[in-house]
Design a protein around this motif. Structure first.
Motif: not given
Length: 107
Positions: A1-8, A60-62, A104-107
């Motif tokens: 299962x991917x984290x939302x960050x990984x998916x993005x 850990x971030x974009x 892109x804006x990833x929270x």
């Protein structure tokens, strides 16, 4: 299962890879195809390595992905002379990639 960050991040890498139709940046560069590459380029980077880093949750971030993307393009521009297709492709990819990444804006 991917984290939302990984998916993005994975989706972003797919988008960026579409801007590399010749697949110059898909896999690590070897000294076999680019003589002396490892002695000139100290931080090699490519899309497959970036995907692997997403999988291992290294990013850990974009911004961290953006740094690697820039390094990947800059490496090609450092190693290859400005009149080569690789240098031109890298410059073009950097330009279009930064456009994508800046929207892109990833929270």
């Amino acid at each position: 299962e991917q984290t939302p960050l990984q998916e993005a991040l994975n989706q972003l890498i797919r988008q960026l890879q579409r801007k590399d139709p010749s697949a110059f940046f898909s896999f690590p560069v070897t000294d076999l195809v680019a003589p002396g590459y490892s002695s000139i380029i100290k931080r090699p980077m490519d899309f497959s390595t970036m995907k692997d880093k997403v999988k291992k949750e290294c990013y850990k971030s974009l911004d961290e992905l953006m740094v690697d993307f820039k390094i990947m393009c800059e490496n090609a521009m450092i190693y290859n002379k400005p009149d080569t297709i690789y240098h031109k492709a890298a410059r073009k990819l950097l330009h279009s990639g930064m456009k994508i990444l800046s929207q892109v804006c990833i929270e």
